[in-house]
Design a protein around this motif. Structure first.
Motif, mmCIF file in Angstrom:
data_model
loop_
_atom_site.group_PDB
_atom_site.id
_atom_site.type_symbol
_atom_site.label_atom_id
_atom_site.label_comp_id
_atom_site.label_asym_id
_atom_site.label_seq_id
_atom_site.Cartn_x
_atom_site.Cartn_y
_atom_site.Cartn_z
ATOM 1 N N CYS A 138 0.804 -1.251 0.160
ATOM 2 C CA CYS A 138 -0.073 0.041 0.031
ATOM 3 C C CYS A 138 0.881 1.125 -0.049
ATOM 4 O O CYS A 138 2.024 1.334 0.978
ATOM 5 N N LYS A 139 0.458 2.361 -0.872
ATOM 6 C CA LYS A 139 1.240 3.364 -1.009
ATOM 7 C C LYS A 139 1.234 4.186 0.264
ATOM 8 O O LYS A 139 1.956 5.025 0.546
ATOM 9 N N ASN A 140 0.131 4.158 1.054
ATOM 10 C CA ASN A 140 -0.269 4.942 2.159
ATOM 11 C C ASN A 140 0.390 4.449 3.480
ATOM 12 O O ASN A 140 1.135 5.011 4.069
ATOM 13 N N CYS A 141 -0.072 2.983 3.755
ATOM 14 C CA CYS A 141 0.129 2.543 5.201
ATOM 15 C C CYS A 141 1.347 1.689 5.189
ATOM 16 O O CYS A 141 1.988 1.294 5.977
ATOM 17 N N GLN A 142 1.818 1.573 3.790
ATOM 18 C CA GLN A 142 3.128 0.503 3.455
ATOM 19 C C GLN A 142 2.765 -1.133 3.763
ATOM 20 O O GLN A 142 3.852 -1.713 3.747
ATOM 21 N N GLN A 143 1.737 -1.178 4.203
ATOM 22 C CA GLN A 143 1.305 -2.788 4.198
ATOM 23 C C GLN A 143 1.027 -3.559 3.188
ATOM 24 O O GLN A 143 0.365 -2.971 2.241
ATOM 25 N N GLN A 144 1.635 -4.786 2.931
ATOM 26 C CA GLN A 144 1.145 -5.611 1.819
ATOM 27 C C GLN A 144 -0.418 -6.012 1.943
ATOM 28 O O GLN A 144 -0.873 -6.187 3.049
ATOM 29 N N PHE A 145 -1.089 -6.131 0.695
ATOM 30 C CA PHE A 145 -2.301 -6.507 0.603
ATOM 31 C C PHE A 145 -2.471 -7.370 -0.635
ATOM 32 O O PHE A 145 -1.775 -7.268 -1.607
ATOM 33 N N ASN A 146 -3.770 -7.930 -0.652
ATOM 34 C CA ASN A 146 -3.996 -8.955 -1.759
ATOM 35 C C ASN A 146 -4.845 -8.380 -3.031
ATOM 36 O O ASN A 146 -5.614 -7.460 -2.412
ATOM 37 N N VAL A 147 -4.551 -8.630 -4.061
ATOM 38 C CA VAL A 147 -5.355 -8.253 -5.054
ATOM 39 C C VAL A 147 -5.452 -9.702 -5.802
ATOM 40 O O VAL A 147 -4.862 -10.272 -6.348
ATOM 41 N N LEU A 148 -6.973 -10.124 -5.472
ATOM 42 C CA LEU A 148 -7.318 -11.621 -5.951
ATOM 43 C C LEU A 148 -7.543 -11.765 -7.463
ATOM 44 O O LEU A 148 -7.454 -10.671 -8.253
ATOM 45 N N SER A 149 -7.463 -12.866 -8.059
ATOM 46 C CA SER A 149 -7.680 -13.042 -9.209
ATOM 47 C C SER A 149 -9.190 -12.533 -9.635
ATOM 48 O O SER A 149 -9.224 -12.046 -10.734
ATOM 49 N N GLU A 150 -10.182 -12.610 -8.914
ATOM 50 C CA GLU A 150 -11.457 -11.976 -9.010
ATOM 51 C C GLU A 150 -11.399 -10.535 -9.110
ATOM 52 O O GLU A 150 -12.135 -9.853 -10.088
ATOM 53 N N ASP A 151 -10.530 -10.138 -8.520
ATOM 54 C CA ASP A 151 -10.281 -8.478 -8.282
ATOM 55 C C ASP A 151 -9.932 -8.031 -9.566
ATOM 56 O O ASP A 151 -10.201 -7.186 -10.315
ATOM 57 N N LEU B 236 -13.942 -3.252 -16.282
ATOM 58 C CA LEU B 236 -13.977 -1.769 -16.295
ATOM 59 C C LEU B 236 -13.096 -0.856 -16.888
ATOM 60 O O LEU B 236 -13.251 0.045 -16.995
ATOM 61 N N GLY B 237 -11.860 -1.644 -17.363
ATOM 62 C CA GLY B 237 -10.962 -0.957 -17.994
ATOM 63 C C GLY B 237 -10.143 0.191 -17.048
ATOM 64 O O GLY B 237 -9.683 1.038 -17.165
ATOM 65 N N LEU B 238 -9.979 -0.362 -15.740
ATOM 66 C CA LEU B 238 -9.403 0.390 -14.430
ATOM 67 C C LEU B 238 -8.143 -0.291 -14.251
ATOM 68 O O LEU B 238 -7.906 -1.604 -14.315
ATOM 69 N N PRO B 239 -7.052 0.263 -13.775
ATOM 70 C CA PRO B 239 -6.139 -0.189 -13.144
ATOM 71 C C PRO B 239 -6.280 -0.897 -11.816
ATOM 72 O O PRO B 239 -6.936 -0.594 -11.183
ATOM 73 N N GLU B 240 -5.130 -1.627 -11.370
ATOM 74 C CA GLU B 240 -5.445 -2.124 -10.060
ATOM 75 C C GLU B 240 -5.252 -1.241 -8.856
ATOM 76 O O GLU B 240 -4.307 -0.440 -9.296
ATOM 77 N N PRO B 241 -5.556 -1.423 -7.818
ATOM 78 C CA PRO B 241 -5.417 -0.347 -6.901
ATOM 79 C C PRO B 241 -3.826 -0.420 -6.270
ATOM 80 O O PRO B 241 -3.097 -1.365 -6.263
ATOM 81 N N THR B 242 -3.439 0.710 -5.857
ATOM 82 C CA THR B 242 -2.033 0.867 -5.270
ATOM 83 C C THR B 242 -2.283 1.012 -3.728
ATOM 84 O O THR B 242 -1.348 1.212 -3.161
ATOM 85 N N HIS B 243 -3.562 1.196 -3.228
ATOM 86 C CA HIS B 243 -3.966 1.431 -1.882
ATOM 87 C C HIS B 243 -4.595 0.028 -1.280
ATOM 88 O O HIS B 243 -5.562 -0.280 -2.237
ATOM 89 N N CYS B 244 -4.187 -0.339 0.072
ATOM 90 C CA CYS B 244 -4.889 -1.571 0.575
ATOM 91 C C CYS B 244 -6.506 -0.999 0.882
ATOM 92 O O CYS B 244 -6.762 0.225 0.674
ATOM 93 N N PRO B 245 -7.447 -2.137 0.934
ATOM 94 C CA PRO B 245 -8.793 -1.622 1.106
ATOM 95 C C PRO B 245 -9.082 -0.523 2.162
ATOM 96 O O PRO B 245 -10.050 0.207 1.876
ATOM 97 N N ASP B 246 -8.590 -0.567 3.409
ATOM 98 C CA ASP B 246 -8.761 0.280 4.351
ATOM 99 C C ASP B 246 -8.227 1.561 4.006
ATOM 100 O O ASP B 246 -8.980 2.616 4.224
ATOM 101 N N CYS B 247 -7.056 1.929 3.410
ATOM 102 C CA CYS B 247 -6.586 3.217 2.912
ATOM 103 C C CYS B 247 -7.520 3.597 1.852
ATOM 104 O O CYS B 247 -7.612 5.058 1.897
ATOM 105 N N ARG B 248 -8.032 3.003 0.956
ATOM 106 C CA ARG B 248 -9.078 3.272 -0.117
ATOM 107 C C ARG B 248 -10.308 3.882 0.610
ATOM 108 O O ARG B 248 -10.797 4.805 0.039
ATOM 109 N N CYS B 249 -10.752 3.134 1.689
ATOM 110 C CA CYS B 249 -12.055 3.560 2.255
ATOM 111 C C CYS B 249 -11.767 5.002 3.001
ATOM 112 O O CYS B 249 -12.443 5.767 2.976
ATOM 113 N N GLN B 250 -10.627 4.821 3.585
ATOM 114 C CA GLN B 250 -10.424 6.301 4.359
ATOM 115 C C GLN B 250 -10.239 7.432 3.392
ATOM 116 O O GLN B 250 -10.700 8.336 3.827
#
Length: 555
Positions: free
Chosen positions: A4-17, A24-38
């Motif tokens: 995660c670019k914010n908290c520096q913790q590793q997070f999963n991007v699953l195959s379904e993700d 949707l033609g979107l890139p994979e996230p660079t932030h973990c779910p919590d930091c995206r929510c924040q």
């Protein structure tokens, strides 16, 4: 595994993700779910009001925007009028500058409505926000179809005070995540019940005090059956204004709560889900406080979602990603507070529009970029170029930066779910609202312990919160409610009471655990040990069961 670019913790991007983002033609996230929510939550100020004048008609009103913001603020009547249009603030896209800088400039110019309410059925409910269909309500937030409700987040409810995420309730006080209750006080996770006092996880019950885990019973005190006369005698003597008596009820309830098993998550009628407080949903992962959601992930406080990721405070959305607030949208991404919009990206407070990019407060528009109109062909030619530009600047696929929020961090719901200190916010480059000493005056009145001794003159007094020391007042309908139920005057402000209700619930986080049921009680002779994902941390003392074991034990 990305970091995660914010908290520096590793997070999963699953195959379904990955499949979803590709669809949707979107890139994979660079932030973990919590930091995206924040990050999303920093766009939502629910509970902070400021006196302002409408900058069109001059009428005095309340606003969620403090004086000093660069953009004009209009009252609801002027906002809905045809005397202005957001398209007049249009900007050309500047290919030499980052997109977020350009969007911040647009936000700084376009007028905003003082309070965010939906529809015209708002009656005598001026001190509320994110509201729809309400009458005679005060300090309610994110609610719909409510009447005579004070403080909290009720839905489809009437005559309720100080509650959090209750639905279809009446005459309830300090209830948390409950449904279909009547005349219940201090309850949590209770359903289809009436006349409960300090109860937890009771369903189909009536006339119970200090009970936990009961089903379809009546006249119970501390999980023990009593006669009708014994119950009425105890209830008549019960003094909710006596701290000693109340603490004893709380102590007994705490013991009963630890004695009963806990289902690893709260919810019914689900298939293939994970999270908590999930109802009538399927194929949804890491979701909390959701209803009728399908193929959705990383979302909270949502209803009727289909193929949505990273949504908060929304309803009736499909194919929406990284989006917060409002309803009835299709394929809207990296946006906030948009109503009935389609194919919209990086936009804010737009209504009944489609094919928007980087727009603010547009209504009934199509093919706009930075509030500037384009022909359909121009729009389709320009949009891919903007996306490529944002890829080069590192902005494409990122939600609006917290540093560019129009709110200070501690004004927003982000600080409720992800609290930080002023120093931490400043170190990150996030704005922080300083303390206003005018809101922290000395209390003018010593409140009696017993509600019977409280005179009506308290309505004119200034009280100070025993927690944060901020001032608050008692209003007439509130005093009448306390008198009706024999309840003490609160010693904390509405916001601290809200935080206490939130803290009573499990966090929106999942841990891996095993079912702790001893199946010998079911003639199986072994510990179940089924693998679970649950909001109960492994070190907690509660006994956590899988669905099958829980139902065998409780029903």
């Amino acid at each position: 595994m990305p970091q995660c670019k914010n908290c520096q913790q590793q997070f999963n991007v699953l195959s379904e993700d990955r499949a979803y983002y590709q669809k949707l033609g979107l890139p994979e996230p660079t932030h973990c779910p919590d930091c995206r929510c924040q990050r999303r939550m920093t766009t939502r100020n629910e509970r902070n009001f400021y006196p302002r004048q409408c900058e069109m008609c001059g009428k005095n009103s309340l606003s969620i925007y403090a004086v000093g913001q660069p953009f004009p603020v209009y009252c609801r009547e002027c906002w809905n009028s045809d005397q202005w249009g957001a398209e007049k603030y249009a900007q050309d896209f500047d290919w030499s500058r980052p997109f977020f800088d350009q969007f911040a400039e647009l936000q700084a110019k376009v007028p905003r409505v003082a309070i965010l309410t939906a529809g015209g059925n708002i009656v005598n409910s001026d001190f509320c926000n994110y509201l729809g269909d309400a009458k005679n309500c005060y300090l309610c937030f994110g609610s719909i179809f409510i009447e005579n409700c004070l403080y909290g987040n009720p839905y489809y409810s009437k005559d309720c005070v100080d509650n959090f995420l209750i639905r279809d309730c009446e005459l309830c006080y300090q209830c948390i995540t409950c449904e279909h209750l009547y005349s219940c006080l201090y309850c949590q996770d209770c359903f289809d019940s009436n006349n409960l006092f300090y109860c937890y996880d009771c369903k189909g019950c009536s006339e119970c005090i200090g009970c936990a885990g009961l089903r379809n019973v009546n006249h119970y005190i501390f999980n023990k059956k009593v006669s009708d006369s014994e119950y009425q005698e105890y209830k008549a003597k019960m003094d909710l204004c006596d701290p000693t008596a109340v603490n004893e009820i709380k102590r007994q309830l705490a013991e009963n709560k630890l004695a009963i098993p806990r289902r690893y998550y709260q919810g019914v009628k689900n298939l293939n889900v994970s999270g908590n407080y999930i109802n009538e949903s399927k194929n949804s992962y890491h979701v909390f406080d959701v209803k009728r959601c399908e193929d959705s992930r990383y979302s909270a406080q949502v209803i009727d979602l289909k193929d949505c990721y990273d949504n908060n405070f929304t309803e009736n959305n499909e194919l929406c990603c990284d989006y917060i607030s409002s309803w009835k949208n299709y394929k809207i991404c990296y946006s906030s507070v948009c109503y009935q919009c389609n194919d919209t990206y990086y936009s804010d407070v737009c209504d009944s529009s489609k094919n928007l990019f980087g727009c603010c407060t547009l209504r009934k528009k199509q093919f706009y970029i930075l509030n500037k109109p384009y022909t359909e062909s121009e729009y389709n030619q320009t949009l891919p170029k903007i996306i490529e530009h944002m890829k080069k600047t590192g902005e494409w696929g990122e939600f609006f930066p917290i540093a560019k929020s129009i709110f200070c961090y501690n004004e927003t719901v982000a600080n409720e779910y992800f609290p930080i200190t002023e120093q931490e916010a400043i170190q990150k480059g996030w704005r922080w609202k300083p303390k206003d000493n005018r809101e922290y005056q000395k209390q003018t009145y010593q409140v009696p312990t017993n509600i019977k001794d409280v005179p009506e003159s308290i309505l004119k007094e200034i009280l100070a919160c025993s927690g944060c020391e901020k001032n608050f007042k008692i209003i007439k309908p509130e005093l009448s409610f306390y008198q009706q139920f024999g309840l003490p005057i609160p010693d904390k402000c509405p916001f601290c009471r809200h935080l206490e209700r939130m803290a009573a619930r499990n966090p929106r986080r999942l841990w891996s655990r095993q079912c702790q049921c001893d199946k010998s009680s079911h003639n199986h002779g072994a510990i179940c040990s089924a693998s679970l994902e649950t909001t109960y941390a492994p070190e907690r003392p509660e006994k956590v069961y899988c669905q099958e074991c829980y139902e065998k034990e409780m029903y």
